[in-house]
Design a protein around this motif. Structure first.
Motif, PDB file in Angstrom:
ATOM      1  N   LEU A   1       0.829  -1.195   0.000  1.00 45.12           N
ATOM      2  CA  LEU A   1       0.000   0.000   0.000  1.00 45.12           C
ATOM      3  C   LEU A   1       0.873   1.258   0.000  1.00 45.12           C
ATOM      4  O   LEU A   1       0.574   2.240  -0.697  1.00 45.12           O
ATOM      5  N   GLU A   2       1.965   1.224   0.743  1.00 51.82           N
ATOM      6  CA  GLU A   2       2.878   2.371   0.750  1.00 51.82           C
ATOM      7  C   GLU A   2       3.557   2.549  -0.608  1.00 51.82           C
ATOM      8  O   GLU A   2       3.765   3.686  -1.057  1.00 51.82           O
ATOM      9  N   GLU A   3       3.888   1.446  -1.281  1.00 49.13           N
ATOM     10  CA  GLU A   3       4.480   1.541  -2.616  1.00 49.13           C
ATOM     11  C   GLU A   3       3.490   2.160  -3.593  1.00 49.13           C
ATOM     12  O   GLU A   3       3.852   3.013  -4.418  1.00 49.13           O
ATOM     13  N   ILE A   4       2.237   1.759  -3.494  1.00 44.81           N
ATOM     14  CA  ILE A   4       1.196   2.328  -4.350  1.00 44.81           C
ATOM     15  C   ILE A   4       1.056   3.823  -4.078  1.00 44.81           C
ATOM     16  O   ILE A   4       0.947   4.638  -5.005  1.00 44.81           O
ATOM     17  N   ALA A   5       1.075   4.199  -2.797  1.00 49.09           N
ATOM     18  CA  ALA A   5       0.943   5.610  -2.429  1.00 49.09           C
ATOM     19  C   ALA A   5       2.058   6.449  -3.039  1.00 49.09           C
ATOM     20  O   ALA A   5       1.844   7.603  -3.432  1.00 49.09           O
ATOM     21  N   ALA A   6       3.252   5.882  -3.143  1.00 46.67           N
ATOM     22  CA  ALA A   6       4.405   6.618  -3.654  1.00 46.67           C
ATOM     23  C   ALA A   6       4.412   6.721  -5.176  1.00 46.67           C
ATOM     24  O   ALA A   6       4.999   7.656  -5.731  1.00 46.67           O
ATOM     25  N   ILE A   7       3.759   5.763  -5.854  1.00 47.14           N
ATOM     26  CA  ILE A   7       3.840   5.712  -7.322  1.00 47.14           C
ATOM     27  C   ILE A   7       2.577   6.237  -7.988  1.00 47.14           C
ATOM     28  O   ILE A   7       2.617   7.151  -8.826  1.00 47.14           O
TER      29      ILE A   7
END
Length: 374
Positions: free
Chosen positions: A81-87
């Motif tokens: 979820l954090e990776e999605i938030a960053a990309i």
């Protein structure tokens, strides 16, 4: 126009989502990230038009993807979820639990504050038709719920890829992995937050003879939890995961000054013994104090939905509601805050069972908010 999903994780639960998405006329799967070869092959058979990709980042690069589903193992949820938030922070339906350990709580608060799109926590049990009926009628039937009891008597944890669900370090523990559903229902039905929890649980029967890389599973197979709520209401959970001989898998009872309402939910159709004939039908019973006399009704579910998954049709209904939120036509019904509480209650129950002490949840919530501000 159909909404295009990008799916992260297509093990057993991910495949249930794929089967249900195939039943929705306004949804389709555009891209899938599943690192396990066997699960990827099964997912391709269920979603033949989906593009198979090699990473979360590659999935997010598929322009046609409108929203996301995370159905990977528990310990990957928060990082993905954090990776999605960053990309590319798209609307996301993320399987429970939202996180697996107390150390993750501050990270969750940051996501809650800064993620610009809907985050919906997949709490399927809310959307089981008999449970939804109980939720809708609980206050009217009881005059305001003062006691809530939830019992799940079911089969052991199933085999998962890499045996990730055999260990507390990857699941958060049984009180998180399995019981976050029930803690979520407690807050929803009682319309209140918990203040104290006490629990007892352990591993008595299941997985004791199994070994993975020389390690014995430490996941629990039974337990009790009692929860006090700010409203003064009380709730109790009883879990047994070596009781697959039961006629009903979930039984919920809510009682108040004017009466009682209860529901009984059968387990997955695929596990019902053929020699016993047709599988049971879910029921809801209302038992007023005056005039006395229980009234029961059957809550049948479309057989196609029962065949599509193990959750009494709820995965289908959940996606219907999620799609409303994706289109801006309805609210996020299961929020990050709901997901936080469900895991926090599970972690507190695990702690209480290990230490033998009552855990104060209201203080824990205040401490988490303070640490996040720091």
């Amino acid at each position: 126009m159909a909404v295009n999903y990008g799916v992260i994780g297509c093990g057993m639960m991910g495949q249930e989502h794929l089967r249900n998405l195939a039943l929705l006329p306004d949804a389709q799967v555009a891209a899938i990230f599943e690192p396990d070869a066997e699960m990827r092959q099964r997912a391709a058979a269920l979603a033949p038009n989906a593009r198979m990709v090699g990473s979360v980042a590659e999935l997010l690069s598929v322009d046609t993807v409108d929203c996301l589903l995370i159905a990977s193992p528990n310990h990957f949820h928060l990082g993905q979820l954090e990776e999605i938030a960053a990309i590319r922070p798209l609307p996301v339906l993320i399987e429970k639990p939202l996180f697996t350990g107390a150390a993750d709580m501050a990270r969750i608060e940051i996501l809650r504050q800064k993620y610009p799109a809907p985050i919906w926590i997949a709490m399927e049990y809310r959307y089981m038709p008999p449970v939804a009926r109980l939720i809708a009628e609980a206050d009217m039937a009881t005059g305001g719920v003062r006691m809530l009891t939830i019992r799940e008597h079911r089969f052991p944890f199933l085999k998962k890829v890499g045996n990730w669900n055999r260990f507390n370090s990857r699941t958060g523990g049984t009180m998180v992995e399995k019981c976050c559903h029930f803690f979520d229902l407690m807050r929803l039905i009682l319309k209140s937050d918990p203040v104290r929890i006490m629990a007892s649980g352990g591993q008595a029967v299941n997985h004791v003879d199994e070994r993975y890389d020389g390690r014995q599973p430490d996941i629990w197979d039974h337990g009790y939890a009692i929860v006090d709520f700010a409203s003064g209401a009380r709730a109790m959970l009883e879990l047994c995961m070596f009781a697959e001989g039961s006629r009903y898998q979930e039984e919920i009872s809510a009682v108040g000054p004017e009466g009682k309402i209860e529901c009984k939910v059968p387990g997955p159709v695929r596990f019902w013994p053929e020699h016993l004939g047709a599988s049971p039908v879910a029921k809801v019973t209302v038992s007023p104090r005056e005039p006395q006399g229980p009234r029961s009704i059957d809550i049948p579910v479309d057989p196609a939905l029962l065949e599509a998954g193990d959750h009494n049709g709820s995965t289908f209904f959940q996606h219907q509601r999620f799609l409303h939120a994706v289109r801006g036509e309805g609210p996020v019904e299961v929020t990050v805050d709901d997901g936080w509480w469900a895991v926090a209650m599970g972690l507190a129950a695990q702690e209480s069972a290990v230490t033998g002490q009552v855990v104060n949840l209201s203080a824990r919530r205040q401490i988490n908010a303070f640490q996040t501000q720091e």
